[in-house]
Design a protein around this motif. Sequence first.
Motif, PDB file in Angstrom:
ATOM      1  N   ILE A  59       0.835  -1.208   0.000  1.00 17.26           N
ATOM      2  CA  ILE A  59       0.000   0.000   0.000  1.00 17.26           C
ATOM      3  C   ILE A  59       0.871   1.260   0.000  1.00 17.26           C
ATOM      4  CG2 ILE A  59      -1.647   1.348   1.356  1.00 17.26           C
ATOM      5  CD1 ILE A  59      -2.890  -1.290   2.277  1.00 17.26           C
ATOM      6  N   VAL A  60       1.894   1.279   0.858  1.00 22.40           N
ATOM      7  CA  VAL A  60       2.758   2.461   0.945  1.00 22.40           C
ATOM      8  C   VAL A  60       3.497   2.688  -0.372  1.00 22.40           C
ATOM      9  CG1 VAL A  60       4.810   3.420   2.066  1.00 22.40           C
ATOM     10  CG2 VAL A  60       3.021   2.334   3.440  1.00 22.40           C
ATOM     11  N   GLN A  61       4.036   1.626  -0.965  1.00 21.44           N
ATOM     12  CA  GLN A  61       4.754   1.778  -2.224  1.00 21.44           C
ATOM     13  C   GLN A  61       3.816   2.225  -3.347  1.00 21.44           C
ATOM     14  OE1 GLN A  61       8.105   1.657  -2.447  1.00 21.44           O
ATOM     15  NE2 GLN A  61       7.947   1.404  -0.226  1.00 21.44           N
ATOM     16  N   ALA A  62       2.582   1.713  -3.334  1.00 23.95           N
ATOM     17  CA  ALA A  62       1.615   2.133  -4.346  1.00 23.95           C
ATOM     18  C   ALA A  62       1.301   3.622  -4.216  1.00 23.95           C
ATOM     19  CB  ALA A  62       0.341   1.307  -4.220  1.00 23.95           C
ATOM     20  N   LEU A  63       1.116   4.087  -2.976  1.00 20.90           N
ATOM     21  CA  LEU A  63       0.842   5.507  -2.761  1.00 20.90           C
ATOM     22  C   LEU A  63       2.028   6.371  -3.179  1.00 20.90           C
ATOM     23  CD1 LEU A  63      -1.000   5.368   0.684  1.00 20.90           C
ATOM     24  CD2 LEU A  63      -2.008   5.756  -1.562  1.00 20.90           C
ATOM     25  N   ILE A  64       3.242   5.889  -2.913  1.00 25.90           N
ATOM     26  CA  ILE A  64       4.429   6.638  -3.329  1.00 25.90           C
ATOM     27  C   ILE A  64       4.492   6.755  -4.852  1.00 25.90           C
ATOM     28  CG2 ILE A  64       6.952   6.560  -3.454  1.00 25.90           C
ATOM     29  CD1 ILE A  64       6.948   5.403  -0.633  1.00 25.90           C
ATOM     30  N   LEU A  65       4.227   5.636  -5.560  1.00 23.84           N
ATOM     31  CA  LEU A  65       4.270   5.663  -7.024  1.00 23.84           C
ATOM     32  C   LEU A  65       3.189   6.588  -7.590  1.00 23.84           C
ATOM     33  CD1 LEU A  65       4.942   1.887  -7.785  1.00 23.84           C
ATOM     34  CD2 LEU A  65       6.544   3.799  -7.984  1.00 23.84           C
ATOM     35  N   ILE A  66       1.998   6.542  -6.974  1.00 23.25           N
ATOM     36  CA  ILE A  66       0.928   7.436  -7.425  1.00 23.25           C
ATOM     37  C   ILE A  66       1.354   8.892  -7.249  1.00 23.25           C
ATOM     38  CG2 ILE A  66      -1.410   8.240  -6.911  1.00 23.25           C
ATOM     39  CD1 ILE A  66      -2.113   5.333  -6.200  1.00 23.25           C
ATOM     40  N   ALA A  67       1.934   9.191  -6.094  1.00 21.16           N
ATOM     41  CA  ALA A  67       2.363  10.567  -5.843  1.00 21.16           C
ATOM     42  C   ALA A  67       3.468  11.000  -6.796  1.00 21.16           C
ATOM     43  CB  ALA A  67       2.838  10.690  -4.394  1.00 21.16           C
ATOM     44  N   VAL A  68       4.410  10.065  -7.087  1.00 21.68           N
ATOM     45  CA  VAL A  68       5.530  10.413  -7.961  1.00 21.68           C
ATOM     46  C   VAL A  68       5.054  10.701  -9.387  1.00 21.68           C
ATOM     47  CG1 VAL A  68       7.582   9.475  -9.082  1.00 21.68           C
ATOM     48  CG2 VAL A  68       7.281   9.224  -6.615  1.00 21.68           C
ATOM     49  N   PHE A  69       4.178   9.856  -9.916  1.00 16.84           N
ATOM     50  CA  PHE A  69       3.794   9.988 -11.327  1.00 16.84           C
ATOM     51  C   PHE A  69       2.610  10.942 -11.539  1.00 16.84           C
ATOM     52  CE2 PHE A  69       6.055   5.913 -11.313  1.00 16.84           C
ATOM     53  CZ  PHE A  69       6.937   6.129 -12.364  1.00 16.84           C
ATOM     54  N   ARG A  70       1.677  10.974 -10.616  1.00 17.98           N
ATOM     55  CA  ARG A  70       0.502  11.809 -10.830  1.00 17.98           C
ATOM     56  C   ARG A  70       0.758  13.258 -10.442  1.00 17.98           C
ATOM     57  NH1 ARG A  70      -5.649  10.804  -8.435  1.00 17.98           N
ATOM     58  NH2 ARG A  70      -6.588  12.663  -9.383  1.00 17.98           N
ATOM     59  N   PHE A  71       1.548  13.457  -9.408  1.00 19.56           N
ATOM     60  CA  PHE A  71       1.733  14.813  -8.898  1.00 19.56           C
ATOM     61  C   PHE A  71       3.150  15.327  -9.129  1.00 19.56           C
ATOM     62  CE2 PHE A  71      -1.549  12.774  -6.243  1.00 19.56           C
ATOM     63  CZ  PHE A  71      -2.612  13.615  -6.521  1.00 19.56           C
ATOM     64  N   GLN A  82      -2.133  22.270  -0.588  1.00 21.41           N
ATOM     65  CA  GLN A  82      -1.545  21.968   0.700  1.00 21.41           C
ATOM     66  C   GLN A  82      -2.541  21.202   1.583  1.00 21.41           C
ATOM     67  OE1 GLN A  82       1.850  22.963   1.239  1.00 21.41           O
ATOM     68  NE2 GLN A  82       1.445  23.140  -0.953  1.00 21.41           N
ATOM     69  N   VAL A  83      -2.028  20.174   2.283  1.00 23.53           N
ATOM     70  CA  VAL A  83      -2.895  19.358   3.135  1.00 23.53           C
ATOM     71  C   VAL A  83      -2.537  19.491   4.608  1.00 23.53           C
ATOM     72  CG1 VAL A  83      -3.348  17.684   1.310  1.00 23.53           C
ATOM     73  CG2 VAL A  83      -1.397  17.348   2.847  1.00 23.53           C
ATOM     74  N   ALA A  84      -1.542  20.322   4.936  1.00 17.94           N
ATOM     75  CA  ALA A  84      -1.178  20.521   6.340  1.00 17.94           C
ATOM     76  C   ALA A  84      -2.345  21.132   7.101  1.00 17.94           C
ATOM     77  CB  ALA A  84       0.050  21.424   6.440  1.00 17.94           C
ATOM     78  N   GLY A  85      -2.648  20.530   8.264  1.00 16.59           N
ATOM     79  CA  GLY A  85      -3.755  21.026   9.063  1.00 16.59           C
ATOM     80  C   GLY A  85      -5.092  20.430   8.695  1.00 16.59           C
ATOM     81  N   ASN A  86      -5.090  19.490   7.739  1.00 13.77           N
ATOM     82  CA  ASN A  86      -6.332  18.815   7.368  1.00 13.77           C
ATOM     83  C   ASN A  86      -6.667  17.791   8.445  1.00 13.77           C
ATOM     84  OD1 ASN A  86      -8.233  16.924   6.189  1.00 13.77           O
ATOM     85  ND2 ASN A  86      -7.780  17.881   4.218  1.00 13.77           N
ATOM     86  N   THR A  87      -7.661  18.070   9.254  1.00 16.34           N
ATOM     87  CA  THR A  87      -7.978  17.233  10.417  1.00 16.34           C
ATOM     88  C   THR A  87      -8.339  15.810  10.007  1.00 16.34           C
ATOM     89  OG1 THR A  87      -8.775  19.185  11.597  1.00 16.34           O
ATOM     90  CG2 THR A  87      -9.417  17.037  12.469  1.00 16.34           C
ATOM     91  N   ARG A  88      -9.121  15.678   8.951  1.00 16.84           N
ATOM     92  CA  ARG A  88      -9.535  14.337   8.527  1.00 16.84           C
ATOM     93  C   ARG A  88      -8.335  13.476   8.128  1.00 16.84           C
ATOM     94  NH1 ARG A  88     -14.969  15.304   4.769  1.00 16.84           N
ATOM     95  NH2 ARG A  88     -16.298  16.122   6.460  1.00 16.84           N
ATOM     96  N   LEU A  89      -7.439  14.063   7.316  1.00 25.50           N
ATOM     97  CA  LEU A  89      -6.259  13.305   6.888  1.00 25.50           C
ATOM     98  C   LEU A  89      -5.364  12.955   8.076  1.00 25.50           C
ATOM     99  CD1 LEU A  89      -5.166  14.992   3.533  1.00 25.50           C
ATOM    100  CD2 LEU A  89      -6.152  12.726   3.868  1.00 25.50           C
ATOM    101  N   GLU A  90      -5.168  13.900   8.978  1.00 28.01           N
ATOM    102  CA  GLU A  90      -4.300  13.638  10.123  1.00 28.01           C
ATOM    103  C   GLU A  90      -4.883  12.559  11.026  1.00 28.01           C
ATOM    104  OE1 GLU A  90      -3.497  17.346  11.981  1.00 28.01           O
ATOM    105  OE2 GLU A  90      -2.176  18.052  10.380  1.00 28.01           O
ATOM    106  N   LEU A  91      -6.193  12.580  11.204  1.00 30.80           N
ATOM    107  CA  LEU A  91      -6.837  11.513  11.975  1.00 30.80           C
ATOM    108  C   LEU A  91      -6.681  10.175  11.265  1.00 30.80           C
ATOM    109  CD1 LEU A  91     -10.145  13.220  13.203  1.00 30.80           C
ATOM    110  CD2 LEU A  91      -8.214  12.467  14.603  1.00 30.80           C
ATOM    111  N   LEU A  92      -6.822  10.196   9.931  1.00 31.80           N
ATOM    112  CA  LEU A  92      -6.744   8.966   9.154  1.00 31.80           C
ATOM    113  C   LEU A  92      -5.373   8.319   9.265  1.00 31.80           C
ATOM    114  CD1 LEU A  92      -8.434   7.219   7.194  1.00 31.80           C
ATOM    115  CD2 LEU A  92      -7.382   8.495   5.320  1.00 31.80           C
ATOM    116  N   TRP A  93      -4.301   9.114   9.056  1.00 28.62           N
ATOM    117  CA  TRP A  93      -2.975   8.484   9.085  1.00 28.62           C
ATOM    118  C   TRP A  93      -2.420   8.364  10.503  1.00 28.62           C
ATOM    119  CZ3 TRP A  93      -1.950  12.814   5.262  1.00 28.62           C
ATOM    120  CH2 TRP A  93      -1.629  14.021   5.885  1.00 28.62           C
ATOM    121  N   THR A  94      -3.237   8.694  11.497  1.00 32.88           N
ATOM    122  CA  THR A  94      -2.896   8.373  12.888  1.00 32.88           C
ATOM    123  C   THR A  94      -3.637   7.119  13.346  1.00 32.88           C
ATOM    124  OG1 THR A  94      -2.498  10.702  13.437  1.00 32.88           O
ATOM    125  CG2 THR A  94      -2.920   9.201  15.269  1.00 32.88           C
TER     126      THR A  94
END
Length: 254
Positions: A59-71, A82-94
């Motif tokens: 999963i982590v490698q797939a997300l890295i590849l998506i980020a590298v090629f798509r963004f 920018q996603v800093a301070g996004n409460t939903r994302l921070e809760l999700l990856w915690t």
Amino acid sequence: MRAARRRWSAWTIVLGVPIAGCGVQELPQSALNPAGPVAQSQDQLWDLVFWIAVVVFVIVQALILIAVFRFRDKGGDEIPKQVAGNTRLELLWTIIPALILVGIAVPTVRTIFELAEDPGEEALDVRVVGKQYWWAFEYLGDEGQGVITANELHIPTDRPVALNMQSLSATQPDPGFDQEPQVGQPVSNGVIHSFWVPRLAGKQDVVPGHTRPLTIQADEPGTYPGQCAEFCGLSHARMRFEVIAHEPDEFEAW
């Protein structure tokens, strides 16, 4: 031509290393080929943690590849969202890593407590003394009759064996099986060893001044190589031993 050779050499190394690790059934000291209930419990825990780690890795490698090629930078001056301070994302990856750790911790702690249980009165009691650079095995109780062997542990099959392990130097007085060595003795009077029979149980450190318990059991007759897995001096590599499992009648005759 040279570039092609280098590529083939690189692929040979990349593919050869994992292939060389296959065929564990024939390896005499493979922890992935358990031969008793203790080793099987540890192997089942390993299998669970391994596949959880594989899923997380994919999963982590797939997300890295998506980020590298798509963004990736497309040459413009536009600033990415920018996603800093996004409460939903921070809760999700915690929460997700916390749940993964709980999923690993619960079976791990359960296995630790199960393996730490007293094997009961049916167990064969053996005292193990680690010295530089050999192992002494003393059979306790009326059944053991005080028999002592060096670098060979003979056990019956289908019966737990309760090991009580101590570390002593060659010149240190032996306190006996019912007492612990004196804590705080000079390092020269004892070093840390690690008792390991890969097919029967995981490693157990043997520390000067303490008695460490370990339960092992073999399902089938045979010879199971073991060794000290903690560097304990210049002849550490020679500190090997064998666990020889017999049928119960053969063990009694021995």
